[in-house]
Design a protein around this motif. Structure first.
Motif, mmCIF file in Angstrom:
data_model
loop_
_atom_site.group_PDB
_atom_site.id
_atom_site.type_symbol
_atom_site.label_atom_id
_atom_site.label_comp_id
_atom_site.label_asym_id
_atom_site.label_seq_id
_atom_site.Cartn_x
_atom_site.Cartn_y
_atom_site.Cartn_z
ATOM 1 N N ILE A 180 0.616 -1.121 0.069
ATOM 2 C CA ILE A 180 -0.149 -0.085 0.085
ATOM 3 C C ILE A 180 0.980 1.260 0.057
ATOM 4 O O ILE A 180 1.771 1.385 0.921
ATOM 5 N N GLY A 181 0.613 2.254 -1.054
ATOM 6 C CA GLY A 181 1.251 3.563 -1.145
ATOM 7 C C GLY A 181 0.278 4.551 -0.728
ATOM 8 O O GLY A 181 0.106 5.075 -1.713
ATOM 9 N N TRP A 182 0.286 4.976 0.599
ATOM 10 C CA TRP A 182 -0.522 6.087 0.907
ATOM 11 C C TRP A 182 0.012 7.378 0.469
ATOM 12 O O TRP A 182 1.342 7.520 0.774
ATOM 13 N N LEU A 183 -0.890 8.208 0.047
ATOM 14 C CA LEU A 183 -0.388 9.827 -0.242
ATOM 15 C C LEU A 183 -0.843 10.430 1.037
ATOM 16 O O LEU A 183 -1.788 10.210 1.671
ATOM 17 N N PRO A 184 0.044 11.679 1.281
ATOM 18 C CA PRO A 184 -0.438 12.337 2.329
ATOM 19 C C PRO A 184 -1.799 12.839 2.582
ATOM 20 O O PRO A 184 -2.353 13.013 1.264
ATOM 21 N N GLY A 185 -2.308 12.799 3.657
ATOM 22 C CA GLY A 185 -3.637 13.337 3.731
ATOM 23 C C GLY A 185 -4.918 12.054 3.909
ATOM 24 O O GLY A 185 -5.791 12.331 4.543
ATOM 25 N N GLY A 186 -4.226 11.036 3.475
ATOM 26 C CA GLY A 186 -5.078 9.827 3.721
ATOM 27 C C GLY A 186 -6.351 9.654 2.755
ATOM 28 O O GLY A 186 -7.110 8.884 2.744
ATOM 29 N N ALA A 187 -6.425 10.548 1.665
ATOM 30 C CA ALA A 187 -7.381 10.379 0.779
ATOM 31 C C ALA A 187 -7.198 9.385 -0.323
ATOM 32 O O ALA A 187 -8.309 8.908 -1.001
ATOM 33 N N MET A 188 -6.041 9.106 -0.608
ATOM 34 C CA MET A 188 -5.784 8.129 -1.782
ATOM 35 C C MET A 188 -4.584 7.031 -1.438
ATOM 36 O O MET A 188 -3.842 7.645 -0.764
ATOM 37 N N PHE A 189 -4.629 6.022 -2.106
ATOM 38 C CA PHE A 189 -3.494 5.179 -2.066
ATOM 39 C C PHE A 189 -3.348 4.327 -3.274
ATOM 40 O O PHE A 189 -4.154 4.012 -3.824
ATOM 41 N N TYR A 190 -2.090 3.989 -3.502
ATOM 42 C CA TYR A 190 -1.866 3.117 -4.757
ATOM 43 C C TYR A 190 -1.777 1.558 -3.945
ATOM 44 O O TYR A 190 -1.390 1.369 -2.897
ATOM 45 N N TYR A 191 -2.108 0.648 -4.811
ATOM 46 C CA TYR A 191 -2.226 -0.765 -4.278
ATOM 47 C C TYR A 191 -2.099 -1.596 -5.664
ATOM 48 O O TYR A 191 -2.119 -1.118 -6.838
#
Length: 758
Positions: A180-191
């Protein structure tokens, strides 16, 4: 005639031999038990039920079964914690309690007390639900977690609010221990999500996707992976500042990695401008990039490109397109050890960035500390003994701390904390509790011997301390595949065997990773027979040096190690007194057609190639069974939820041996509701208690008396799904995805999708 008599005496289930013959490249390949490949065939169901009846009847005859199970349970039933992840002001960690079937995820908010965040035993009191992977967001306020049921490892991904524990997103299906690659802010992530929907391809055609929390999974955008081979594995990572996205890929379980990097500040996250750092090169490379890095700052790569044992090089993101021409060597290759892990400490408290490096030297771990500006070695961390360490956990934004686990044959895994400001290493546990002591009275030594072709091979021998080295019942295991190292680690069934007065031998064979990539290649594909020769030489060494004698040597192996003991059984049936073959590969002509078999072609080769078919047939255990041979007693263990190595291998081999052998017995233990990997602790204990009782009954080892050794205080149980005595945490190929280790408590264990993973 003798085989028929033995079969009648034991009343093996009826298994008709059919005249199926497949012609491959002009060669006729008989396959009399192909009908047993289909679990839905009524004949297979009947045969399996009768095998279960036979197994239960034989099981009741093994002396001391209850004591074996109790001893394994005693060595297993201890509390332990795994390596933490620090995100924002919160610390997350897994804790396994002695009275629980699965580890639970805990969280501590700053100085506040700890609390349970996620407990699989609460989610499913039957114990059939497993927490496959978890990853907090950068700020620590959200948690992405993946769970699966019945051993399938087919996960559903959910997101929960850490403060309230409520689920805010999910389920997302078709994931399998995805990084899981979270983007700052927690609105999106890569998976990573697989797109295979046709029968037989449900776990293939993986893609890197971007998910918006709260959105429907079908709306997720595919950002990478279209057009590549269906067996490609991917992992993703995003720096804590959200600037850099790294995608790493391998084809199947191949060791070569492709690495791509995108500067997310240059465009929208739905269209990252991924460019190759390394592509199409037979080298294993990992990119390490710190938060706050700009295009002209330094990044580091851990690679075996130009260095078979591994090295660390530095370059700049702006120069990555130049490939090795833009690299500057920082930490050179060592001829005596293999570089296996690197962690960056880049906190403002440090005068220079620090690199923590793990090496494996003849299977044992070493950890060194380096100034990453010039590679200068600053220190060597004194480990407690000859053992293994887990992968490092560091703060994603930098910092001066790193956490990792240590274990050896007598020491349960526990967490150590390294402070880059002082260089001190101290035990870490929530609330400041100290780890418990190791098990007293256990001695291990590493021995060296010559294989058939003169190659030096090493092996650990574990026995009771202070006892004369007289011939005793001995249990030999090995793995020899996927570049996995058989490093020392705490294993309850090893201690149970030694506790009873036996000797346990732990062989480091070609095909593993103990001596680097050349060692791995020397035991794979066309060189696979070297692995089996090394194992036979290990058995000979144990007899020749007086550890045991003929008739008192048993062997055990699982997954790729199941293939190992299957080959040992069929190549030298006179050498072993009993065999336990767990979750094995055994029909090497058709292994590609089931489970995750297509992913393992880089390791074994393919029957579609005439030369590789000859190699596979040369050692395929199922095809080497000869009627009238006095095979030793054999126990196959399989699980109906195994999506890696299909139970069909054991079914076909069991039927072939029951027909052919004048020895025996030949038994099949089928377990339902579990799979190849993690399982409830109680079910692991039952499995290992029964396998040890079976082996002991045939080598003359009495079950252990009660409490001969001091029990560990704060110890670890063996990896819940580690059914095959493989390598710690990752018994085989290190696929690029990242999950969580149950064996060593490793932060971000490389997720595994090959026959050996635990």
């Amino acid at each position: 005639m003798e085989a028929a008599t033995a079969r009648a005496r034991r009343r093996y289930p009826e298994a008709p031999r059919e005249g199926v013959v497949q012609e491959l490249h002009g060669q006729r390949v008989p396959d009399p038990y192909r009908w047993l490949e289909d679990p839905e065939d009524p004949r297979t169901a009947r045969w399996s039920a009768e095998q279960d009846t036979l197994y239960q009847a034989e099981r009741e005859t093994w002396p001391g079964l209850d004591r074996w199970t109790a001893e394994v349970a005693a060595r297993t039933a201890t509390d332990r914690v795994l390596t933490p992840k620090v995100r924002g002001g919160r610390t997350f960690w897994l804790r396994q309690r002695a009275d629980r079937d699965h580890p639970a995820l805990f969280v501590a908010d700053g100085e506040a007390g700890e609390r349970t965040l996620l407990d699989p035993c609460v989610l499913d009191p039957t114990g059939r639900t497993v927490l496959d992977a978890w990853e907090p967001s950068v700020e620590g306020d959200l948690l992405a977690y993946q769970i699966s049921r019945d051993g399938t490892e087919d996960s559903l991904l959910w997101v929960l609010d850490v403060a309230t524990g409520s689920v805010v997103d999910g389920p997302i299906d078709r994931v399998r221990r995805s990084s899981i690659g979270w983007l700052p802010g927690g609105a999106m992530f890569y998976y990573v999500r697989h797109l295979g929907t046709r029968s037989g391809e449900e776990r293939y055609h993986r893609r890197v996707c971007l998910h918006r929390v709260g959105a429907a999974p079908d709306a997720d955008v595919v950002v990478f992976g279209d057009g590549w081979d269906k067996t490609r594995f991917y992992s993703v990572a995003v720096t804590a500042d959200g600037r850099w996205l790294t995608v790493t890929a391998t084809t199947g379980t191949g060791r070569a990695t492709d690495v791509h990097l995108a500067d997310l500040s240059a465009g929208p996250p739905e269209r990252p401008g991924l460019r190759p750092v390394q592509e199409g090169t037979r080298a294993r490379t990992r990119l390490h990039i710190a938060s706050g890095t700009g295009p002209y700052d330094t990044v580091w790569l851990r690679t075996d490109h130009g260095a078979a044992h591994g090295r660390v090089v530095a370059c700049r993101p702006a120069d990555l397109d130049r490939g090795p021409d833009g690299w500057r060597e920082v930490i050179a290759e060592r001829p005596d050890a293999v570089l296996t892990d690197l962690a960056l400490l880049t906190g403002p408290e440090l005068a220079h960035p620090i690199g923590l490096v793990t090496w494996v030297r003849h299977a044992a771990a070493e950890v060194t500390v380096h100034d990453l500006t010039d590679g200068r070695r600053m220190d060597t961390i004194a480990l407690p003994g000859t053992g293994s360490v887990g992968l490092f956990s560091v703060r994603p934004g930098g910092g001066h701390e790193a956490w990792f686990t240590y274990t050896d044959f007598a020491t349960p895994p526990y967490v150590l904390r390294y402070d880059g400001r002082t260089g001190r290493v101290t035990p870490w546990a929530p609330g400041g509790s100290a780890p418990g002591p190791g098990v007293e009275g256990v001695a291990s030594r590493q021995v060296a011997f010559q294989s058939r072709d003169g190659t030096t091979v090493r092996m650990f021998v574990i026995s009771a301390a202070g006892r004369p080295d007289t011939p005793r019942p001995t249990l030999l295991t090995g793995y020899g595949g996927f570049a996995a190292s058989m490093s020392p680690r705490y294993t309850p069934r090893v201690l149970a065997w030694v506790r009873a007065g036996g000797v346990f031998a732990w062989a480091c064979l070609r095909g593993g990773g103990e001596e680097g990539e050349p060692w791995h290649r020397a035991g794979s594909r066309e060189y696979k027979q070297n692995t089996f020769d090394d194992f036979a030489a290990a058995a000979d060494h144990l007899v020749a040096t007086g550890w045991t004698r003929p008739g008192r040597l048993a062997v055990m192996g699982g997954s790729n190690g199941g293939l190992l003991v299957g080959a040992a059984l069929t190549q030298r049936p006179d050498k072993y007194a009993a065999v336990v073959c767990m979750s094995p590969l055994l029909d090497m002509v058709r292994y590609e057609l089931s489970g995750l078999g297509p992913s393992w072609v880089p390791e074994y080769g393919s029957a579609s190639d005439p030369a590789q078919l000859r190699t596979l047939l040369g050692y395929s255990p199922y095809h080497r069974v000869i009627s009238g041979t006095a095979y030793p007693p054999v126990l196959f263990t399989v699980a109906d939820g195994d999506t890696r190595t299909d139970p069909l291998h054991a079914r076909k081999m069991c039927a072939a041996l029951q027909h052919a052998s004048s020895g025996g017995p030949v038994l099949l233990r089928l377990e339902r509701g579990v799979g190849h990997g993690d399982r409830a602790t109680s079910r692991t204990v039952a499995l290992h208690g029964e396998t040890l009782a079976f082996l002991a009954a045939h080598v003359g080892l009495d079950a252990p008396a009660h409490a001969a050794f001091d029990a560990p205080g704060d110890a670890g149980f063996d990896a819940p799904g580690d059914v095959g005595l493989a390598a710690p945490g990752h018994p085989g190929h290190e696929a690029p995805g990242r999950g969580n280790s149950a064996a060593l408590g490793q932060e971000g264990r490389e997720a595994l999708d090959h026959p050996a993973a635990s």
